[in-house]
Structure formats: C-alpha cells, structure tokens
Design a protein around this motif. Structure first.
Motif, PDB file in Angstrom:
ATOM      1  N   GLU A   1       0.978  -1.199   0.177  1.00 24.82           N
ATOM      2  CA  GLU A   1       0.001   0.029   0.072  1.00 24.82           C
ATOM      3  C   GLU A   1       0.896   1.116  -0.001  1.00 24.82           C
ATOM      4  O   GLU A   1       1.737   1.300   0.895  1.00 24.82           O
ATOM      5  CB  GLU A   1      -0.959  -0.029   1.138  1.00 24.82           C
ATOM      6  CG  GLU A   1      -2.063  -1.279   1.256  1.00 24.82           C
ATOM      7  CD  GLU A   1      -2.975  -0.936   0.225  1.00 24.82           C
ATOM      8  OE1 GLU A   1      -3.081   0.242  -0.317  1.00 24.82           O
ATOM      9  OE2 GLU A   1      -3.840  -1.809   0.229  1.00 24.82           O
ATOM     10  N   LEU A   2       0.796   2.192  -0.976  1.00 24.26           N
ATOM     11  CA  LEU A   2       1.477   3.364  -1.168  1.00 24.26           C
ATOM     12  C   LEU A   2       0.860   4.506  -0.547  1.00 24.26           C
ATOM     13  O   LEU A   2       1.759   5.568  -0.401  1.00 24.26           O
ATOM     14  CB  LEU A   2       2.086   3.607  -2.650  1.00 24.26           C
ATOM     15  CG  LEU A   2       2.765   2.049  -3.303  1.00 24.26           C
ATOM     16  CD1 LEU A   2       3.100   2.475  -4.761  1.00 24.26           C
ATOM     17  CD2 LEU A   2       4.114   1.932  -2.563  1.00 24.26           C
ATOM     18  N   GLY A   3      -0.427   4.738  -0.513  1.00 24.63           N
ATOM     19  CA  GLY A   3      -1.120   5.752  -0.179  1.00 24.63           C
ATOM     20  C   GLY A   3      -1.245   6.799  -1.397  1.00 24.63           C
ATOM     21  O   GLY A   3      -1.211   8.029  -1.157  1.00 24.63           O
ATOM     22  N   ALA A   4      -0.780   6.487  -2.520  1.00 26.40           N
ATOM     23  CA  ALA A   4      -1.075   7.188  -3.849  1.00 26.40           C
ATOM     24  C   ALA A   4      -2.322   7.340  -4.072  1.00 26.40           C
ATOM     25  O   ALA A   4      -3.298   6.449  -4.168  1.00 26.40           O
ATOM     26  CB  ALA A   4      -0.047   6.464  -4.738  1.00 26.40           C
ATOM     27  N   THR A   5      -2.670   8.519  -4.639  1.00 23.44           N
ATOM     28  CA  THR A   5      -4.117   8.889  -5.287  1.00 23.44           C
ATOM     29  C   THR A   5      -4.115   8.261  -6.706  1.00 23.44           C
ATOM     30  O   THR A   5      -4.910   7.807  -7.409  1.00 23.44           O
ATOM     31  CB  THR A   5      -4.639  10.188  -5.206  1.00 23.44           C
ATOM     32  OG1 THR A   5      -3.328  11.026  -6.112  1.00 23.44           O
ATOM     33  CG2 THR A   5      -4.414  10.854  -3.815  1.00 23.44           C
ATOM     34  N   LYS A   6      -2.935   8.271  -7.247  1.00 20.87           N
ATOM     35  CA  LYS A   6      -2.878   7.848  -8.735  1.00 20.87           C
ATOM     36  C   LYS A   6      -1.502   7.288  -9.129  1.00 20.87           C
ATOM     37  O   LYS A   6      -0.552   8.232  -8.645  1.00 20.87           O
ATOM     38  CB  LYS A   6      -3.480   8.771  -9.689  1.00 20.87           C
ATOM     39  CG  LYS A   6      -3.582   8.250 -11.113  1.00 20.87           C
ATOM     40  CD  LYS A   6      -3.910   8.877 -12.141  1.00 20.87           C
ATOM     41  CE  LYS A   6      -4.603   8.390 -13.464  1.00 20.87           C
ATOM     42  NZ  LYS A   6      -5.102   9.213 -14.479  1.00 20.87           N
ATOM     43  N   ILE A   7      -1.195   6.125  -9.684  1.00 25.39           N
ATOM     44  CA  ILE A   7       0.096   5.847 -10.284  1.00 25.39           C
ATOM     45  C   ILE A   7       0.453   5.864 -11.577  1.00 25.39           C
ATOM     46  O   ILE A   7      -0.540   5.425 -12.396  1.00 25.39           O
ATOM     47  CB  ILE A   7       0.444   4.240  -9.728  1.00 25.39           C
ATOM     48  CG1 ILE A   7       0.525   4.065  -8.134  1.00 25.39           C
ATOM     49  CG2 ILE A   7       1.750   4.004 -10.213  1.00 25.39           C
ATOM     50  CD1 ILE A   7       0.519   2.635  -7.563  1.00 25.39           C
TER      51      ILE A   7
ATOM     52  N   ALA B   1       4.136   8.613  -9.249  1.00 26.63           N
ATOM     53  CA  ALA B   1       2.786   8.626  -8.694  1.00 26.63           C
ATOM     54  C   ALA B   1       2.411  10.044  -8.221  1.00 26.63           C
ATOM     55  O   ALA B   1       3.378  11.025  -8.290  1.00 26.63           O
ATOM     56  CB  ALA B   1       2.319   7.597  -7.453  1.00 26.63           C
ATOM     57  N   GLN B   2       1.185  10.430  -7.806  1.00 32.43           N
ATOM     58  CA  GLN B   2       0.728  11.474  -7.226  1.00 32.43           C
ATOM     59  C   GLN B   2       0.204  11.093  -5.718  1.00 32.43           C
ATOM     60  O   GLN B   2      -0.335  10.180  -5.503  1.00 32.43           O
ATOM     61  CB  GLN B   2      -0.398  12.185  -8.042  1.00 32.43           C
ATOM     62  CG  GLN B   2      -0.055  12.726  -9.221  1.00 32.43           C
ATOM     63  CD  GLN B   2       0.637  13.956  -9.264  1.00 32.43           C
ATOM     64  OE1 GLN B   2       0.764  14.498  -8.182  1.00 32.43           O
ATOM     65  NE2 GLN B   2       1.074  14.685 -10.252  1.00 32.43           N
ATOM     66  N   PRO B   3       0.659  11.906  -4.770  1.00 31.48           N
ATOM     67  CA  PRO B   3       1.020  13.402  -5.005  1.00 31.48           C
ATOM     68  C   PRO B   3       2.601  13.369  -4.962  1.00 31.48           C
ATOM     69  O   PRO B   3       2.967  14.127  -4.995  1.00 31.48           O
ATOM     70  CB  PRO B   3       0.631  13.847  -3.641  1.00 31.48           C
ATOM     71  CG  PRO B   3       0.427  12.683  -2.675  1.00 31.48           C
ATOM     72  CD  PRO B   3       0.139  11.813  -3.543  1.00 31.48           C
ATOM     73  N   GLU B   4       3.254  12.149  -4.969  1.00 27.11           N
ATOM     74  CA  GLU B   4       4.716  12.172  -4.593  1.00 27.11           C
ATOM     75  C   GLU B   4       4.859  10.897  -5.494  1.00 27.11           C
ATOM     76  O   GLU B   4       4.566   9.707  -5.292  1.00 27.11           O
ATOM     77  CB  GLU B   4       5.087  12.190  -3.462  1.00 27.11           C
ATOM     78  CG  GLU B   4       4.551  10.988  -2.487  1.00 27.11           C
ATOM     79  CD  GLU B   4       4.754  11.231  -0.880  1.00 27.11           C
ATOM     80  OE1 GLU B   4       5.451  12.013  -0.648  1.00 27.11           O
ATOM     81  OE2 GLU B   4       4.370  10.333   0.040  1.00 27.11           O
ATOM     82  N   ALA B   5       6.261  10.972  -6.052  1.00 25.56           N
ATOM     83  CA  ALA B   5       7.081   9.706  -6.495  1.00 25.56           C
ATOM     84  C   ALA B   5       7.751   8.941  -5.211  1.00 25.56           C
ATOM     85  O   ALA B   5       8.234   9.581  -4.209  1.00 25.56           O
ATOM     86  CB  ALA B   5       8.032  10.050  -7.574  1.00 25.56           C
ATOM     87  N   MET B   6       7.917   7.617  -5.541  1.00 26.39           N
ATOM     88  CA  MET B   6       8.426   6.831  -4.377  1.00 26.39           C
ATOM     89  C   MET B   6       9.494   5.832  -4.776  1.00 26.39           C
ATOM     90  O   MET B   6       9.389   5.355  -5.925  1.00 26.39           O
ATOM     91  CB  MET B   6       7.207   5.873  -3.583  1.00 26.39           C
ATOM     92  CG  MET B   6       6.317   6.811  -2.845  1.00 26.39           C
ATOM     93  SD  MET B   6       4.693   5.953  -2.273  1.00 26.39           S
ATOM     94  CE  MET B   6       3.917   6.712  -3.842  1.00 26.39           C
ATOM     95  N   ILE B   7      10.397   5.613  -3.969  1.00 27.84           N
ATOM     96  CA  ILE B   7      11.455   4.476  -4.436  1.00 27.84           C
ATOM     97  C   ILE B   7      11.242   3.529  -3.372  1.00 27.84           C
ATOM     98  O   ILE B   7      11.271   3.631  -2.168  1.00 27.84           O
ATOM     99  CB  ILE B   7      12.976   5.198  -4.267  1.00 27.84           C
ATOM    100  CG1 ILE B   7      13.162   6.407  -5.098  1.00 27.84           C
ATOM    101  CG2 ILE B   7      13.937   3.974  -4.466  1.00 27.84           C
ATOM    102  CD1 ILE B   7      14.434   6.913  -5.011  1.00 27.84           C
ATOM    103  N   VAL B   8      10.992   2.291  -4.066  1.00 32.97           N
ATOM    104  CA  VAL B   8      10.507   1.066  -3.086  1.00 32.97           C
ATOM    105  C   VAL B   8      11.714   0.142  -3.265  1.00 32.97           C
ATOM    106  O   VAL B   8      12.089  -0.141  -4.406  1.00 32.97           O
ATOM    107  CB  VAL B   8       9.210   0.413  -3.756  1.00 32.97           C
ATOM    108  CG1 VAL B   8       9.047  -0.728  -3.140  1.00 32.97           C
ATOM    109  CG2 VAL B   8       8.168   1.276  -3.756  1.00 32.97           C
ATOM    110  N   GLU B   9      12.138  -0.177  -2.234  1.00 31.27           N
ATOM    111  CA  GLU B   9      13.316  -1.412  -2.089  1.00 31.27           C
ATOM    112  C   GLU B   9      12.616  -2.539  -2.249  1.00 31.27           C
ATOM    113  O   GLU B   9      11.773  -2.896  -1.494  1.00 31.27           O
ATOM    114  CB  GLU B   9      14.224  -1.227  -0.589  1.00 31.27           C
ATOM    115  CG  GLU B   9      14.655   0.170  -0.376  1.00 31.27           C
ATOM    116  CD  GLU B   9      15.972   0.371  -1.139  1.00 31.27           C
ATOM    117  OE1 GLU B   9      16.449  -0.488  -1.691  1.00 31.27           O
ATOM    118  OE2 GLU B   9      16.430   1.613  -1.323  1.00 31.27           O
ATOM    119  N   LEU B  10      13.269  -3.646  -3.132  1.00 29.31           N
ATOM    120  CA  LEU B  10      12.567  -4.757  -3.250  1.00 29.31           C
ATOM    121  C   LEU B  10      13.309  -5.988  -2.619  1.00 29.31           C
ATOM    122  O   LEU B  10      12.941  -7.145  -2.633  1.00 29.31           O
ATOM    123  CB  LEU B  10      12.450  -5.180  -4.660  1.00 29.31           C
ATOM    124  CG  LEU B  10      11.845  -4.064  -5.761  1.00 29.31           C
ATOM    125  CD1 LEU B  10      11.921  -4.477  -7.022  1.00 29.31           C
ATOM    126  CD2 LEU B  10      10.361  -3.919  -5.375  1.00 29.31           C
ATOM    127  N   ALA B  11      14.630  -5.772  -2.364  1.00 24.19           N
ATOM    128  CA  ALA B  11      15.397  -6.716  -1.569  1.00 24.19           C
ATOM    129  C   ALA B  11      14.623  -6.918  -0.285  1.00 24.19           C
ATOM    130  O   ALA B  11      14.749  -5.859   0.632  1.00 24.19           O
ATOM    131  CB  ALA B  11      16.967  -6.275  -1.529  1.00 24.19           C
TER     132      ALA B  11
END
Length: 349
Positions: A210-216, A232-242
């Motif tokens: 869950e990212l909390g984004a309104t739209k990706i 995404a909106q309202p912010e871009a996110m960097i997700v660590e996958l390891a």
C-alpha cells in the motif's frame, strides 16, 4: 507479250509487298528495341536513385527497388543496392494483434514477444522474420521478460508465467487487473490504479504494498532489480525490493520519467525543485543537479544528459553540469544508444 507484262507486274507487286512487310518488321523491331532501351535506362536510373538513398534513407531505397519489373536486366546491381540498404536498417512488418498492449524484446535482440486485443501471445524471431503463436490469454495483456527465459503475462485477473523454450506455464490469480508490469531481478512488479504488487515465479500470491498514492502513472525498475521508482501523485516513491519490500524515499512528483544508470547505483529524478540525482553507492545521497524545468534525462556511462525547455546539458559528479553546444530548441526526450545519447527536440533530433 501482254501476258508477260502482266507476270512482271505481279512479281513487282509481290516484291513490293515483301519489302513493305520486311520494312514493317524492321520498324517494329526497331521500335521494340527503342522501348527496351528506354525501359533499361529508366530501370538503371531508378537503381541509381536507390543507391543514392541507401545510406541516408534505406527504407525509401528499398521502396524504389520494389518498382523494378520482373523483366529488368540489372537485377545483380539492384541486389547489391538492396543489400547495402538492408545493412543500414530497413523496417519490416510482423503479424500481430490489431491493438498491441504488450511488447518486450530479449536482451540479445533476437526475439520479441507481443500481445494485444485478440489475446494471442506471439513470439517474433527477428533474424528470419518469422512469427508463431505462443499462447492465448485474456484480451489486452501486459508483458514482462524475466531474464531471457521467462515471460510474465498479466491479463485480466491472472498472471501467467511461460517458459517459451519449453512451453511450460504456471498461473497466479490477481486481485485486480494490472495496468503495468515490469521485470525486477527474478520477480515482476505490477500496479493497478493505486496499489503495487510483487511476485516471483512459483509464488502462489503477489505481495501487496500500500503506497497511499492517489494515482500511479508508471514504474521504472533499476537495472539490477533491487529498486523500483513509482511515479505517482502526490509524490514519487522509491521502493526497495530486496528483503521485505518497503518505501525508502518519497519525493514531490514531477512528470519526467526517472532515469537509472546502467549499474543501478544512480537515479535521476525530477522534483518540484528541478532535477536531483540520488546516489545509492552506500547510504542514499541526494545531489541537486538543476533547478530548471527538466523534461527528460538519460545516463550514458558516467555522464548524465538532461534537457530543459530550450537547452541540453551533460552532468558528471566531478565536473558538474555543462551546457552542450547544440541549437536552442524545445528538447522533450532522450534515448540512450550504444555510443551516446540522442536528444529529441520538437523539430527533430
């Protein structure tokens, strides 16, 4: 005497008729030879025009050569020009869906996989220009290629894994249809409107983030598969996958597509302040690169190239940003090649 005179007149008439026929045949042959000569000159001129275009517009050159008639006598010369044009790169068509929603290319550039409105997954062998059907899934599939051996297909509420070499396949149910799928290491990352999902081959259910984004708007995975940028909106996110997937950085969102360096250690991403570079060599370090409205960016080796509304730049951590000596233009996007970077402007390259 009168009879002999009539015989001479008849012979003269026959001779005149024979001469007339011979003259007509000669004139017909001469006209045919002239037409053939003119056609040969036209064919030769067409081949010369194609040869002149082969280096700069190979597609147009091939199009000209296709106008040669089967009776042309200069086919050996035409074949040489055709080979030259094809060596420069000539597009060709493959059978595909009327609407293509997914297309991926193998890393060695020999195979392509496509899927679209008819739900047929096709594999295109680029060397012999051959196509065959691989599978049938729901309409409008999204595709990702994990390595060069495993194809992931998101179609409807199902994720299908296929090994094209053997035909072996597996399926995983999805909670929602995916809008996008990208390969990240040995797994794939999917998104719907506001949620991220991560799954690998053999796993029974995708892991939900869950990212909390309104739209990706889009996903950009790092080349080493350890991170993915979620635009995404309202912010871009960097997700660590390891390890356990988690959001490590959040940044004010901008429309520019993020750019990764080839080793996955550096990331160029636009924020409301302009263009920043994030260095993941050790602990993430953010460097401001430009405060202007940056339209696009791409890495070529150690250099970062980026464009603004009217100018283009090269950035290196050692030298900073240096404006390139290029004409003032509206540069809107970039593309990396083997030898450098192409800067795309509104009026051309």
């Amino acid at each position: 005497a009168h009879g002999e005179h009539e015989q001479y007149d008849a012979r003269d008439e026959r001779n005149a008729a024979d001469e007339a026929r011979e003259q007509a045949v000669f004139e017909a042959k001469a006209a045919e030879a002239a037409r053939a000569s003119e056609a040969n000159r036209a064919d030769d001129l067409l081949i010369e025009q194609a040869a002149a275009l082969a280096a700069t517009n190979p597609t147009a050159a091939v199009g000209l050569l296709h106008r040669l008639p089967p009776t042309a006598i200069h086919w050996r010369k035409a074949r040489d020009v055709l080979a030259e044009a094809r060596s420069r790169g000539v597009p060709w068509a493959f059978p595909a869906s009327g609407f293509t929603s997914g297309l991926v290319l193998s890393r060695d550039g020999t195979l392509a996989y496509s899927g679209g409105g008819d739900g047929v997954i096709r594999v295109h062998d680029l060397a012999p220009h051959a196509t065959k059907d691989l599978a049938r899934v729901a309409d409008h599939p999204r595709l990702a290629l994990v390595g060069d051996k495993l194809l992931a297909i998101a179609a409807g509420r199902t994720l299908t894994w296929i090994y094209p070499a053997t035909g072996a396949k597996d399926t995983v149910p999805l909670e929602q249809p995916a809008d996008e799928i990208v390969a990240a290491g040995t797994r794939v990352v999917l998104r719907d409107g506001r949620t991220l999902w991560i799954v690998g081959y053999g796993e029974r259910a995708p892991e939900k983030i869950e990212l909390g984004a309104t739209k990706i708007f889009g996903l950009t995975a790092s080349p080493d598969g350890t991170r993915v940028v979620v635009n995404a909106q309202p912010e871009a996110m960097i997700v660590e996958l390891a390890g356990v997937p988690r959001v490590s950085l959040r940044r004010p969102s901008r429309s520019m597509e993020p750019a990764w360096s080839a080793d996955g250690k550096r990331l160029a991403i636009a924020s409301l302040r302009g263009l920043d570079e994030i260095d993941f060599t050790s602990a993430p370090v953010t460097r401001p690169i430009a405060s202007a409205d940056v339209k696009a960016a791409a890495y070529a080796g150690e250099d970062l190239y980026f464009t603004t509304q009217t100018a283009s730049y090269r950035y290196h951590p050692r030298d900073g940003a240096v404006q390139l000596d290029l004409p003032a233009a509206t540069y809107t996007s970039t593309a990396v090649t083997r030898d450098g970077v192409i800067l795309v402007g509104a009026s051309g390259l």
